[in-house]
Design a protein around this motif. Structure first.
Motif, short mmCIF file in Angstrom:
data_model
loop_
_atom_site.label_atom_id
_atom_site.label_comp_id
_atom_site.label_asym_id
_atom_site.label_seq_id
_atom_site.Cartn_x
_atom_site.Cartn_y
_atom_site.Cartn_z
N GLN A 242 33.87 45.57 42.75
CA GLN A 242 34.41 46.29 41.60
C GLN A 242 34.04 45.53 40.32
OE1 GLN A 242 35.62 49.03 42.64
NE2 GLN A 242 35.88 48.43 44.78
N LEU A 243 34.25 46.17 39.18
CA LEU A 243 34.00 45.49 37.91
C LEU A 243 34.97 44.32 37.76
CD1 LEU A 243 33.57 48.42 35.33
CD2 LEU A 243 31.80 47.20 36.62
N CYS A 263 41.37 32.21 24.11
CA CYS A 263 41.98 32.87 25.25
C CYS A 263 40.92 33.10 26.31
CB CYS A 263 42.57 34.23 24.87
SG CYS A 263 43.85 34.18 23.63
N LEU A 264 41.27 32.83 27.57
CA LEU A 264 40.40 33.17 28.69
C LEU A 264 40.96 34.43 29.33
CD1 LEU A 264 37.98 32.51 30.48
CD2 LEU A 264 39.47 31.01 31.83
N LEU A 265 40.20 35.49 29.28
CA LEU A 265 40.67 36.80 29.75
C LEU A 265 40.05 37.15 31.10
CD1 LEU A 265 40.38 38.81 26.41
CD2 LEU A 265 42.37 37.60 27.30
N ASP A 266 40.84 37.75 31.94
CA ASP A 266 40.40 38.30 33.22
C ASP A 266 40.44 39.82 33.09
OD1 ASP A 266 39.91 39.04 35.82
OD2 ASP A 266 41.68 38.07 36.68
N ILE A 267 39.30 40.47 33.24
CA ILE A 267 39.19 41.92 33.06
C ILE A 267 38.74 42.50 34.40
CG2 ILE A 267 38.06 43.77 31.78
CD1 ILE A 267 37.56 41.47 29.60
N LYS A 268 39.60 43.29 35.02
CA LYS A 268 39.42 43.68 36.42
C LYS A 268 39.57 45.18 36.58
CE LYS A 268 41.29 42.23 40.93
NZ LYS A 268 42.38 41.42 41.56
N GLU A 269 38.62 45.78 37.26
CA GLU A 269 38.69 47.22 37.54
C GLU A 269 39.84 47.53 38.48
OE1 GLU A 269 35.98 50.81 39.53
OE2 GLU A 269 35.11 48.80 39.24
#
Length: 410
Positions: A242-243, A263-269
């Motif tokens: 997945q993305l 900021c450390l971002l986690d972007i998850k489908e």
């Protein structure tokens, strides 16, 4: 004393992975991770879990229709910080969350712990005690004032102390190598296409995302949000394919009284959950909205710093990674520790469920859970029979998975 540690998947290579090669690489990596141990296979086979559970002969009590984790295994519990840095052990992965039967979370947690015990060659009697402890901790949490009155095992206390002490530099070193706001490409972080990078930059201009990021960073003045770097993130097991992106953003305008913060971002489908849902329940149709709503109900520390958005036409959840967020992982387990850990984690899940119920609902559900206990086992027969059957099914499937993986790798 049993030791619980956080897991950090270090990059083992230096070359980036081209977009055309992602699918094949992700599939191979997922197969390899699931072949590492029976417990790893259990963690990565959520769909199979529900298929086998549905076909099993074990009776399952029908609990109140509430938000459940849907994938409540050991690795999905751990210390989580809220937006102000306050830490508590909560459910840390809500991809499978639905409004459904809370008994499913209890079975999945007990199965996960039973599989871990088999991996440590603990006697079958210890597995029985683990199952007893899970349900005991869960029921005790239901009886409390939302927060379970459970004494944390020493290993959990040690991890909580570690979590509370952690700062941005610790998170940066683990995830991106150092505090420099760049993401090193390699076996874990892969290069983006031009369209992906542009879409991520646009995402950070979404008013809902901007508002939430500023809310997280409440100590700084409102200002710009800038994407400094990003990469495709090869992470997880069931989510592989997945993305998934890691992004470093700065929030705030440099030069103000409070400088811009990284900021450390986690972007998850977010995709359709495999966990069975209550067909009559009113749940968000958008999968990212479903995940955020379920997280808010089950794990407030996590839910309050998540936002549902769209990226490349797909629903995604954006969350800031906090230094205090760690994964619980049993590095070793002794018979003396097994029951204490199971009891505590059962209490964590009982708390997540119990905060959605009133006192009468909690009492009724606790009575239903503890019916039909045998003279030789303090756990209810429905839980024990399902765990035994599922352990056997997963063990056979794990061995077959390893055989196929070896054949593919040859």
């Amino acid at each position: 004393m049993g030791k619980i540690t956080s897991i950090d998947e270090k990059s083992s290579g230096a070359s980036s992975i081209g977009i055309a090669d992602r699918s094949q690489q992700l599939t191979a990596t997922r197969h390899l991770k699931m072949a590492r141990s029976q417990h790893a296979y259990v963690r990565g086979s959520t769909v199979k879990f529900y298929e086998w559970l549905d076909a099993s002969a074990g009776k399952i009590p029908q609990g109140p229709s509430i938000w459940i984790c849907g994938d409540c295994h050991l690795g999905n519990l751990g210390p989580l910080a809220d937006a102000h840095g306050h830490v508590a052990i909560q459910i840390r992965d809500l991809d499978q969350t639905v409004i459904g039967n809370p008994a499913h979370d209890i079975i999945r947690l007990a199965l996960s712990l039973a599989s871990a015990a088999r991996g440590f060659d603990l006697p079958g009697a210890i597995t029985a005690r683990i199952v007893e402890a899970v349900i005991a901790g869960y029921v005790e949490a239901l009886a409390g004032e939302v927060t379970p009155d459970v004494e944390a095992p020493d290993a959990v206390k040690a991890l909580l102390k570690l979590s509370i002490r952690r700062k941005w530099r610790h998170l940066a070193k683990e995830r991106i190598g150092d505090v420099t706001p760049t993401i090193p490409l390699g076996s874990k972080y892969w290069a983006l296409s031009t369209d992906e990078r542009a879409a991520l930059a646009t995402l950070l201009t979404d008013p809902a995302v901007v508002l939430r990021l500023h809310a997280w960073q409440s100590k700084i003045s409102r200002g710009e949000i800038a994407l400094l770097d990003a990469a495709y993130w090869m992470k997880g097991c069931s989510s592989l394919g997945q993305l998934r992106y890691a992004a470093i953003a700065s929030v705030g305008k440099p030069g103000l009284k409070h400088p811009a913060k990284l900021c450390l971002l986690d972007i998850k489908e977010s995709v359709r959950a495999a966990a069975p849902r209550d067909a009559a329940a009113d749940m968000p149709r958008d999968n990212a909205e479903r995940v955020v709503t379920g997280a808010t109900a089950l794990s407030p520390n996590l839910g309050e710093r998540m936002i549902a958005a769209r990226l490349l036409g797909k629903p995604v959840v954006v969350r800031e990674l906090m230094p205090q967020d760690l994964k619980l992982e049993i590095a070793r387990l002794t018979p003396a520790d097994a029951s204490a850990v199971a009891h505590y984690l059962g209490g964590v899940v009982g708390t997540a469920h119990g905060r959605q119920l009133d006192i009468n609902q909690r009492k009724t559900w606790a009575r239903e859970l503890t019916e039909n206990r045998s003279k030789t086992l303090d756990a209810p027969s429905w839980l024990w029979s399902n765990v035994v059957e599922l352990v056997a099914l997963h063990e056979a499937a794990y061995l077959e998975h390893c055989r196929r993986h070896l054949a593919e790798a040859a």
